[in-house]
Motif scaffolding. Structure first.
Motif, short mmCIF file in Angstrom:
data_model
loop_
_atom_site.label_atom_id
_atom_site.label_comp_id
_atom_site.label_asym_id
_atom_site.label_seq_id
_atom_site.Cartn_x
_atom_site.Cartn_y
_atom_site.Cartn_z
N ASP A 91 0.83 -1.20 0.00
CA ASP A 91 0.00 0.00 0.00
C ASP A 91 0.87 1.25 0.00
N ALA A 92 0.29 2.39 0.30
CA ALA A 92 1.05 3.62 0.52
C ALA A 92 1.29 3.74 2.02
N ARG A 93 2.54 3.92 2.43
CA ARG A 93 2.86 3.93 3.85
C ARG A 93 4.12 4.74 4.12
N ILE A 94 4.30 5.06 5.40
CA ILE A 94 5.53 5.72 5.84
C ILE A 94 6.24 4.76 6.79
N MET A 95 7.31 4.16 6.30
CA MET A 95 8.10 3.25 7.12
C MET A 95 9.14 4.05 7.90
N MET A 96 9.39 3.62 9.12
CA MET A 96 10.39 4.29 9.95
C MET A 96 11.17 3.26 10.74
N GLU A 97 12.40 3.64 11.10
CA GLU A 97 13.28 2.74 11.83
C GLU A 97 14.27 3.54 12.65
N PHE A 98 14.50 3.13 13.89
CA PHE A 98 15.49 3.78 14.73
C PHE A 98 16.84 3.09 14.57
#
Length: 202
Positions: free
Chosen positions: A116-123
């Protein structure tokens, strides 16, 4: 009278100290950690917003009613179209507030429901290793019908000094993902009464 004066003076001093602490924290909170998050600046690369890595395919810098924004477009069914940004987390920050505007049109999901359309994030830590847990990825699985204003709070895990910010059209069949006004700030600090030195009256 003397005891009462001392009591009032102590409380006043505690209030001043707490106020100074909060003003110092708020100074940090007022800073957007994402430079050119509104995509308006364009002095470095013609046709592309400053401080954002240019996409190999499917990316464009758009203007609408005098406002600039970034657009990601799926050019090949099942391919990944992803914008990448690395955000430095200020020392001592325990949480971040993320706000942004988004618009999704002509979206057709990929082979899996989460394509889908998404905002992935990672520390990440100072060595570049992942620091769990990763923030939940806000996603869109149908057209938004116009611009949406969104927000979320991210808890910063111990040892994290960087945030990888990766909006994407994740292997969709088709679609357009517009982004604007991306702001990441240090979340307001909450000072417990016991730490502020102020004792609530009984």
């Amino acid at each position: 009278m003397t005891a009462l004066s001392v009591s009032h003076g102590t409380i006043a001093a505690a209030l001043i100290a707490a106020s100074a602490f909060l003003q110092s924290a708020n100074g940090q909170e007022s800073i957007n950690l994402v430079s050119n998050g509104n995509f308006e600046a364009n002095a470095k690369t013609p046709g592309w917003p400053d401080d954002w890595a240019q996409l190999k395919a499917g990316g464009s810098w758009e203007t609408e009613d005098g406002n600039h924004f970034l657009r990601m477009t799926s050019t090949t069914p099942g391919s990944m179209v992803m914008l990448y940004r690395q955000i430095t987390i200020p020392a001592g920050a325990t949480a971040l507030d993320l706000t942004w505007r988004q618009r999704v049109t002509n979206l057709k999901l990929g082979a899996q429901a989460w394509f889908d359309a998404r905002i992935m994030m990672e520390f990440q830590n100072a060595e570049g290793a992942k620091v769990p847990p990763a923030p939940s990825a806000p996603y869109v699985r149908k057209d938004t019908g116009g611009w949406q204003e969104k927000s979320m709070r991210l808890t910063v895990p111990d040892g994290a000094v960087l945030l990888k910010f990766m909006p994407a059209l994740f292997q969709v069949e088709s679609g357009t993902f517009d982004l604007d006004d991306i702001v990441i700030k240090v979340a307001p600090a909450v000072v417990p009464a016991a730490e502020s030195g102020v004792v609530a009256p009984k």
